[in-house]
Design an enzyme around this catalytic site. Structure first.
Site, PDB file in Angstrom:
ATOM      1  N   ALA A   1       0.824  -1.209   0.000  1.00  0.00           N
ATOM      2  CA  ALA A   1       0.000   0.000   0.000  1.00  0.00           C
ATOM      3  C   ALA A   1       0.859   1.260   0.000  1.00  0.00           C
ATOM      4  O   ALA A   1       0.600   2.204  -0.749  1.00  0.00           O
ATOM      5  CB  ALA A   1      -0.942  -0.007   1.206  1.00  0.00           C
TER       6      ALA A   1
ATOM      7  N   CYS B   1       4.023 -12.241  -0.082  1.00  0.00           N
ATOM      8  CA  CYS B   1       3.406 -13.429  -0.690  1.00  0.00           C
ATOM      9  C   CYS B   1       4.447 -14.365  -1.309  1.00  0.00           C
ATOM     10  O   CYS B   1       4.167 -15.542  -1.539  1.00  0.00           O
ATOM     11  CB  CYS B   1       2.399 -13.006  -1.757  1.00  0.00           C
ATOM     12  SG  CYS B   1       1.029 -12.021  -1.128  1.00  0.00           S
TER      13      CYS B   1
ATOM     14  N   HIS C   1       9.374  -6.025  -5.458  1.00  0.00           N
ATOM     15  CA  HIS C   1       8.593  -5.539  -6.603  1.00  0.00           C
ATOM     16  C   HIS C   1       9.396  -4.471  -7.339  1.00  0.00           C
ATOM     17  O   HIS C   1       9.429  -4.428  -8.572  1.00  0.00           O
ATOM     18  CB  HIS C   1       7.270  -4.945  -6.132  1.00  0.00           C
ATOM     19  CG  HIS C   1       6.336  -5.933  -5.500  1.00  0.00           C
ATOM     20  ND1 HIS C   1       5.919  -7.078  -6.140  1.00  0.00           N
ATOM     21  CD2 HIS C   1       5.725  -5.938  -4.286  1.00  0.00           C
ATOM     22  CE1 HIS C   1       5.089  -7.743  -5.354  1.00  0.00           C
ATOM     23  NE2 HIS C   1       4.958  -7.079  -4.225  1.00  0.00           N
TER      24      HIS C   1
ATOM     25  N   TYR D   1     -10.467 -19.573 -28.124  1.00  0.00           N
ATOM     26  CA  TYR D   1     -10.511 -21.036 -28.246  1.00  0.00           C
ATOM     27  C   TYR D   1      -9.464 -21.530 -29.230  1.00  0.00           C
ATOM     28  O   TYR D   1      -9.320 -21.016 -30.338  1.00  0.00           O
ATOM     29  CB  TYR D   1     -11.887 -21.494 -28.728  1.00  0.00           C
ATOM     30  CG  TYR D   1     -11.891 -22.902 -29.314  1.00  0.00           C
ATOM     31  CD1 TYR D   1     -11.496 -23.992 -28.538  1.00  0.00           C
ATOM     32  CD2 TYR D   1     -12.248 -23.126 -30.642  1.00  0.00           C
ATOM     33  CE1 TYR D   1     -11.477 -25.279 -29.073  1.00  0.00           C
ATOM     34  CE2 TYR D   1     -12.235 -24.414 -31.177  1.00  0.00           C
ATOM     35  CZ  TYR D   1     -11.841 -25.487 -30.388  1.00  0.00           C
ATOM     36  OH  TYR D   1     -11.815 -26.742 -30.922  1.00  0.00           O
TER      37      TYR D   1
END
Length: 464
Positions: free
Chosen positions: A13, A44, A62, A428
Site C-alpha cells: 500500500a 506473498c 517488486h 478457443y
C-alpha cells in the site's frame, strides 16, 4: 507550495501510494517511513524463497530501493513511526540508533499493514517457533533450515500461508505435519475443495491433522513438542505458526483515528480516515466489498496495491474511489491450484440472497489434445435474479485456474448474470480450451440446474 506527503509503511500500500502521488504531482515531496530495510518486498513470495524455488531473496522486491528513489521518493529505511500529532501535523520517528525527530506533513497515509495473530498457545516464544509475516521472519526460518538437524516441521494453521509452507518445506525434504483446528483445511473455500487440497498435500507426504486445537509447545533438548486437545502431540525440529493476522493500528490510534470492522482503520472509499488530512490503505484498513456493499476485513496484497494507489492520488488533490474487493484469491499446492471469488453458498445466505450452488466438472481443454486436466467448479448464483454471486475452482496448476477465476471475478465486478456469461467472447484453440470455455459450460450447468431447482430442497446440486 509543494505538498508534503508522508507515508508510514513501505509495503504494497505504501509504495503504491508513493508512486501514484508522484505520477499525479511531480512537485510533491513524498517521504516513506519504512520500519525495516525492505521496501516493497513481496510477503506473498516468502514461501517460494524458503522452498528454494526463488534462490535469491532480493528477487522478491517488486521494485528496488534505487528504483523507488529514482521516482523522487525519499525512503527513510529502518525508521519507526512512534506517534502522530494531527494538530501540528507531525510524525515522531525514531531511527535504529535511537535518535528521534519530527517530520511535518500536509497529508499523511498510514500503511502499517497487519501483524500475526497471537493464539493462546503456551511456548510461542521458544527458540525454533516462528511466525511468517516479514522478511525478518523468513530469514530466521531460512537460517534454521540450513542446520543439519532441521528435518521436520509442524505447521499450525491450515490457511493459505500454512498450506504454501507445507508445499515449500516438503520441497526442502522436511517431514511436514500440518495442524488445523477446523474439520478441513483452507476454510475460505467449501469443504469439497478443502478436501481436494488435503488430498493433494497427503499425496506428497504431508501429514494433516484436522479438528485439533493446539494448547502448548514445549522444548526438550533440540526438539519441540506440540500438544493439542485430546492428548494429541507431535514432535518436530521447528514450528511455524500461521493462524491469521490482525490489523496493526496502534500508531493510528495515537492520532485518534476511528476504527471499524475487526478493529481495522475505518476509511471511506477515498481512503480517508476520520481525521482530516490522514488517509490509510492496505492490511491495516477495512475493505469495501463490491458485492455486499459494506466494509469487511479482507487483507490481500492485490487490495493493498489498489487502495494505496487511491490514497496516493487523493492525497495530492485527486478524486478517486476504491472500486471494492470481491475477495478473489488463488493458491498453488504442489500440482493443484485452488481459487475463489465472490461469495460461497453460506455467505450468500447470510447476506440475504437466495443462492443456488452447482458443482460441475470438465476438461480444461479438448480431451483429444494431450495433457488435458479435470477442472472442478462450484458456481453460486441467486435463484431469483440469476445474478452471479461467486465461484470456486480447483484443478491442475497448468489448467489456467487463476485466469479462469479471473473471468468470474470480472463478471462479478460488472454484476453479470450467470446465464450472461455464455455471451462472453472467449478465446478457443484445442490446446487451451473448448468452443465453449469450461467457465461457460459451468455457467450453463448452473442455468440448467436453476430451471429444475424447484424440485430440489438443497441449495447445492451436482452436475457431472
Amino acid at each position: 507550495m509543494k505538498t508534503r506527503l508522508v507515508i508510514i509503511g513501505g509495503s504494497d500500500a505504501g509504495i503504491s501510494a508513493a508512486l501514484r502521488a508522484r505520477e499525479i504531482d511531480r512537485e510533491a515531496k513524498v517521504t516513506v517511513v519504512v520500519a525495516d530495510a525492505f521496501p516493497n518486498y513481496s510477503v506473498c513470495g516468502l514461501p517460494f524463497f524458503l522452498s528454494g524455488e526463488v534462490g535469491d531473496w532480493h528477487n522478491l522486491a517488486h521494485r528496488t530501493a534505487e528504483e523507488i528513489t529514482r521516482e523522487g521518493i525519499e525512503l527513510l529505511l529502518n525508521h519507526t513511526a512512534r506517534s502522530i500529532d494531527p494538530d501540528s501535523r507531525t510524525v515522531l520517528v525514531i531511527d535504529k540508533s535511537g535518535d528521534s525527530r519530527q517530520i511535518a506533513y500536509d497529508r499523511l497515509i498510514i500503511g502499517t499493514g497487519a501483524m500475526p495473530l497471537q493464539p493462546a498457545i503456551a511456548g510461542l516464544e521458544l527458540p525454533g517457533v516462528y511466525p511468517l509475516r516479514t522478511m525478518g521472519d523468513s530469514f530466521a526460518v531460512h537460517r534454521h533450515l540450513q542446520e543439519p538437524s532441521a528435518c521436520s516441521v509442524v505447521i499450525i494453521g491450515g490457511g493459505y500461508i500454512g498450506l504454501e509452507m507445507a508445499d515449500a518445506l516438503t520441497l526442502r525434504k522436511l517431514d511436514v505435519t500440518l495442524i488445523e483446528h477446523s474439520p478441513t483445511v483452507l476454510k475460505t473455500v467449501d469443504p469439497i475443495l478443502g478436501r481436494l487440497a488435503a488430498a493433494e498435500l497427503e499425496k506428497h507426504r504431508v501429514r494433516i491433522i484436522n479438528s485439533v486445537g493446539v494448547e502448548a509447545i514445549e522444548r526438550t533438548g533440540e526438539r519441540l513438542t506440540v500438544h493439542g486437545l485430546g492428548g494429541f502431540y507431535a514432535e518436530a525440529d521447528l514450528v511455524l505458526v500461521s493462524v491469521g493476522v490482525t490489523p496493526q493500528v496502534a500508531l493510528a490510534q495515537t492520532a485518534g483515528v476511528r476504527l471499524g470492522v475487526r478493529d481495522a482503520i475505518q476509511v471511506n472509499r477515498r481512503m480517508e480516515t476520520s481525521v482530516p488530512g490522514i488517509y490509510a490503505a492496505g492490511d491495516c484498513t477495512v475493505t469495501w466489498h463490491r458485492l455486499l456493499e459494506r466494509d469487511l476485513y479482507l487483507p490481500l496484497g492485490t487490495t493493498a496495491h489498489k487502495q494505496g494507489r487511491v490514497a496516493g492520488e487523493n492525497a495530492v488533490g485527486g478524486n478517486c474511489e476504491f472500486a471494492g474487493s470481491l475477495g478473489t484469491q488463488v493458491v498453488k499446492l504442489f500440482e493443484l491450484a485452488v481459487a475463489r471469488t465472490g461469495l460461497r453458498d453460506d455467505e450468500a445466505c447470510q447476506a440475504g440472497f437466495d443462492p443456488l450452488t452447482v458443482e460441475f466438472e470438465s476438461w480444461d481443454h479438448k480431451a483429444y489434445y494431450p495433457g488435458a486436466h479435470r477442472l472442478h467448479f462450484l458456481i453460486t448464483g441467486d435463484k431469483q435474479s440469476g445474478r452471479l454471486l461467486g465461484a470456486q475452482l480447483a484443478g491442475h496448476r497448468h489448467a489456467e485456474v487463476s485466469k479462469r477465476i479471473d473471468i468470474f471475478a470480472t463478471a462479478l465486478f460488472h454484476s453479470m448474470t450467470v446465464e450472461g456469461m455464455s455471451d462472453l467472447d472467449l478465446s478457443y484453440t484445442p490446446p487451451f480450451s473448448s468452443p465453449w470455455d469450461p467457465v461457460q459450460m459451468a455457467a450453463q450447468a448452473w442455468s440448467k440446474a436453476r430451471n429444475t431447482s424447484a424440485v430440489s430442497s438443497s441449495s447445492f446440486q451436482s452436475v457431472s
